[in-house]
Design a protein around this motif. Structure first.
Motif, PDB file in Angstrom:
ATOM      1  N   THR A 160       0.822  -1.212   0.000  1.00 32.25           N
ATOM      2  CA  THR A 160       0.000   0.000   0.000  1.00 32.25           C
ATOM      3  C   THR A 160       0.855   1.259   0.000  1.00 32.25           C
ATOM      4  N   SER A 161       1.879   1.292   0.863  1.00 28.15           N
ATOM      5  CA  SER A 161       2.705   2.502   0.964  1.00 28.15           C
ATOM      6  C   SER A 161       3.577   2.692  -0.279  1.00 28.15           C
ATOM      7  N   LYS A 163       2.737   1.789  -3.333  1.00 30.56           N
ATOM      8  CA  LYS A 163       1.833   2.285  -4.378  1.00 30.56           C
ATOM      9  C   LYS A 163       1.583   3.774  -4.208  1.00 30.56           C
ATOM     10  N   MET A 164       1.436   4.216  -2.965  1.00 27.46           N
ATOM     11  CA  MET A 164       1.213   5.631  -2.691  1.00 27.46           C
ATOM     12  C   MET A 164       2.429   6.473  -3.046  1.00 27.46           C
ATOM     13  N   TRP A 197       5.700  -5.694  -5.063  1.00 28.54           N
ATOM     14  CA  TRP A 197       5.032  -4.438  -4.720  1.00 28.54           C
ATOM     15  C   TRP A 197       5.280  -3.289  -5.693  1.00 28.54           C
TER      16      TRP A 197
END
Length: 251
Positions: A160-161, A163-164, A197
């Motif tokens: 998640t981080s 991707k952000m 990722w």
């Protein structure tokens, strides 16, 4: 998979050190190697071998002149990190850096500072920015460490981080802090995670020490990640042939 070379500068000289020993008042910096050649020698070597995306890292103050000489010697061929802020980033881009690399400026007091990140983007543009998510393992997870890798942030490196953060930069650089500079083998779990990722160019640094390690890295990383090797190379006092690494990665 590309080989991304490095020029680490400490006290104005090209060195290879154990990065996790920097920044400790009660601990001496562990130096693996100090070169008799200056920064321009290595910049020209990497230029001659047509290696792009390598990085110059300023380990503390007093390295600015040596860094700029390297950038001048290989315009648009090297990235630069270490003490980069929104105030000085454009100076290094104008001196020839393809990108600036940042960690501590956007991570302080244990948190990600979006205001600082936006200032950097305003100064040089997203396409000139590499975010360094140097991390250590804690409780089975990866967390960004800052301030010469002496402080844990609360920023967990995960799908998640990543991707952000990819929305705010052109590339990612990931130092595996616990193995960096120790020639002890890569952190295979981190390499595997990054391969799953990341979706933008990402360079891994830490522990690769042989052609066998490179082959394993290529497999675990699904031929998706780029790699930096420092202390293990013969040009930096190690046993691994720089020429062999260049040849292998070009194949």
């Amino acid at each position: 998979m590309e080989f991304r070379p490095c020029i680490d500068l400490h006290d104005g000289k090209v060195k290879q050190i154990v990065g996790s020993t920097l920044g400790h008042k009660d601990q001496a910096v562990v130096e693996n190697f100090t070169s008799e050649h200056d920064s321009t020698y290595f910049a020209q070597l990497f230029a001659n071998d047509k290696l792009t995306g390598g990085h110059v890292i300023m380990l503390g103050s007093g390295n600015e002149e040596a860094a700029i000489r390297a950038l001048n010697a290989y315009p648009n061929g090297l990235q630069i990190g270490g003490g980069i802020t929104a105030d000085n980033a454009k100076i290094y881009i104008d001196a020839g850096a393809s990108h600036v690399i940042v960690t501590s400026y956007i991570f302080h007091d244990g948190k990600l500072d979006m205001e600082h990140l936006q200032k950097l983007i305003a100064a040089v543009g997203k396409d000139k920015l590499v975010i360094d998510l140097s991390c250590r393992a804690r409780d089975g997870k990866w967390f960004v460490v800052t301030d010469k890798w002496t402080k844990f942030s609360d920023f967990e490196v995960n799908a998640t981080s990543i991707k952000m953060m990819e929305n705010y930069c052109d590339e990612l650089l990931i130092h595996a802090v616990d193995v960096e500079g120790k020639r002890s083998g890569m952190q295979e779990g981190l390499v595997a995670d990054l391969a799953k990722w990341t979706s933008i160019p990402t360079t891994y640094a830490g522990g690769v020490r042989s052609i066998e390690d490179l082959k394993l890295f290529e497999t675990i990383g699904n031929n998706k990640l780029h790699v930096t090797i420092g202390s293990a190379l013969d040009i930096f006092g190690g046993d691994l042939s720089y020429e062999d690494v260049v040849a292998y990665c070009k194949e």
